[in-house]
Design an enzyme around this catalytic site. Structure first.
Site, PDB file in Angstrom:
ATOM      1  N   ARG A 171       0.826  -1.210   0.000  1.00 46.02           N
ATOM      2  CA  ARG A 171       0.000   0.000   0.000  1.00 46.02           C
ATOM      3  C   ARG A 171       0.867   1.270   0.000  1.00 46.02           C
ATOM      4  O   ARG A 171       0.355   2.373   0.181  1.00 46.02           O
ATOM      5  CB  ARG A 171      -0.933  -0.013   1.220  1.00 46.02           C
ATOM      6  N   LYS A 172       2.157   1.117  -0.227  1.00 46.05           N
ATOM      7  CA  LYS A 172       3.055   2.273  -0.299  1.00 46.05           C
ATOM      8  C   LYS A 172       2.970   2.898  -1.692  1.00 46.05           C
ATOM      9  O   LYS A 172       3.912   2.871  -2.478  1.00 46.05           O
ATOM     10  CB  LYS A 172       4.487   1.860   0.025  1.00 46.05           C
TER      11      LYS A 172
END
Length: 319
Positions: A152-153
């Site tokens: 989710r970066k």
């Protein structure tokens, strides 16, 4: 090692564009508004003469981002004819330094209004697809058949494109957002008091529909998470030897407790083991072992290169 598009990977089972949510086209409108917030001075110069432009691919990669480019130009009254399919190799050579990827037709000023927005979007999306494909191919060549996943970066405001690029590249996009899966990290656990308490609290609202994923710093924490009912345990920042030992121990726990791997009381008990933390294309071989189900890495979408494209209007012959 073969190029990222020469290895035999499974073909997609559908059109990835069909995954896009109903609201996605409004994002394109916002991008266009951001790039031309007031007067279009360049557009004044060229006017609305109908023109034809060629979209060229100028570096190695995987074509991704087709629906975004289609919509950018559609909102500007232009049409795009693709000569390569999404997911195909963009493979220039010294003899052919640029590849004809698409033809775009429309009013001159509209072609130029969409040019940079389209090129930026496709360059980034294709770069992620290419890196994803390369990492997946390497894992398969090393004999590991588990799941390669992103994280989710992602870039705020650009997540849809980045996650889309991962899928075109053939890897798992992991959770899309905080609502997609319950991931309990160290801050959740420290705030709640223990892994067991955190998992119990999560299950009380997540119900049966959402998986609970727990980040673990030790084998003891992984065992606690599994006992509490976690669906996935992440071995975070373990050494390669630590990964192998912990993953093997967890699988042996299941065999010892049930007498048969993954089966308890006639019901399959399946807790996935994920590894993450500083994993890259260069060092991931050390962390690949048969007892690991998922390898997640932000290296496929953070800091990866782009695929170089350009858009050129056909030059008119001099009088």
């Amino acid at each position: 090692m073969p190029s990222p598009t020469t290895s035999s990977l499974p073909a997609p089972l559908g059109n990835y564009a069909h995954l896009l949510p109903p609201s996605w086209k409004s994002i394109i409108t916002a991008w266009l508004a951001e790039d031309t917030p007031s007067f279009d001075y360049g557009g004044f110069v060229v006017g609305e003469t109908l023109e034809e432009a060629t979209l060229w691919g100028k570096s190695q990669g995987v074509l991704a981002g087709v629906p975004f480019v289609d919509e950018i130009f559609a909102q500007l009254g232009c049409t795009v004819e693709w000569h390569l399919a999404e997911g195909a190799a963009v493979s220039p050579t010294p003899d052919t330094p640029k590849i004809k990827v698409a033809t775009v037709k429309g009013p001159a000023r509209c072609l130029l209004l969409g040019e940079r927005v389209a090129l930026n979007t496709m360059a980034r999306c294709s770069g992620i697809a290419a890196k994803s494909r390369r990492v997946l191919v390497k894992a398969r060549q090393l004999g590991w058949n588990g799941i390669i996943a992103g994280t989710r970066k992602t870039t705020p405001g650009f997540r849809l494109v980045e996650k889309y690029g991962m899928l075109v590249g053939g890897v798992d996009a992991h959770r899309y957002d905080l609502s997609s899966m319950v991931m309990l990290k160290d801050n959740h656990i420290w705030s709640k008091g223990s892994i067991t308490q955190a998992v119990q609290a999560a299950r009380s609202t997540a119900g049966f529909a959402l998986r609970i994923h727990v980040e673990c710093q030790s084998l003891a924490e992984a065992r606690e998470a599994i006992a509490a009912g976690a669906d996935i345990v992440m071995l975070d920042n373990f050494t390669p030897d630590g990964i192998r030992d912990a993953a093997r121990a967890l699988k042996e726990d299941w065999v010892r407790e049930t007498g048969e791997a993954g089966r308890e009381g006639g019901v399959v008990k399946r807790c996935l083991i994920e590894v993450s933390g500083g994993l890259t294309e260069e060092n991931m071989e050390e962390s690949l072992c048969p007892d690991v189900d998922i390898l997640s890495t932000s290296s496929i979408h953070q800091g990866c290169g782009i695929v170089d494209f350009s858009l050129k209007i056909q030059q008119k012959a001099s009088a």
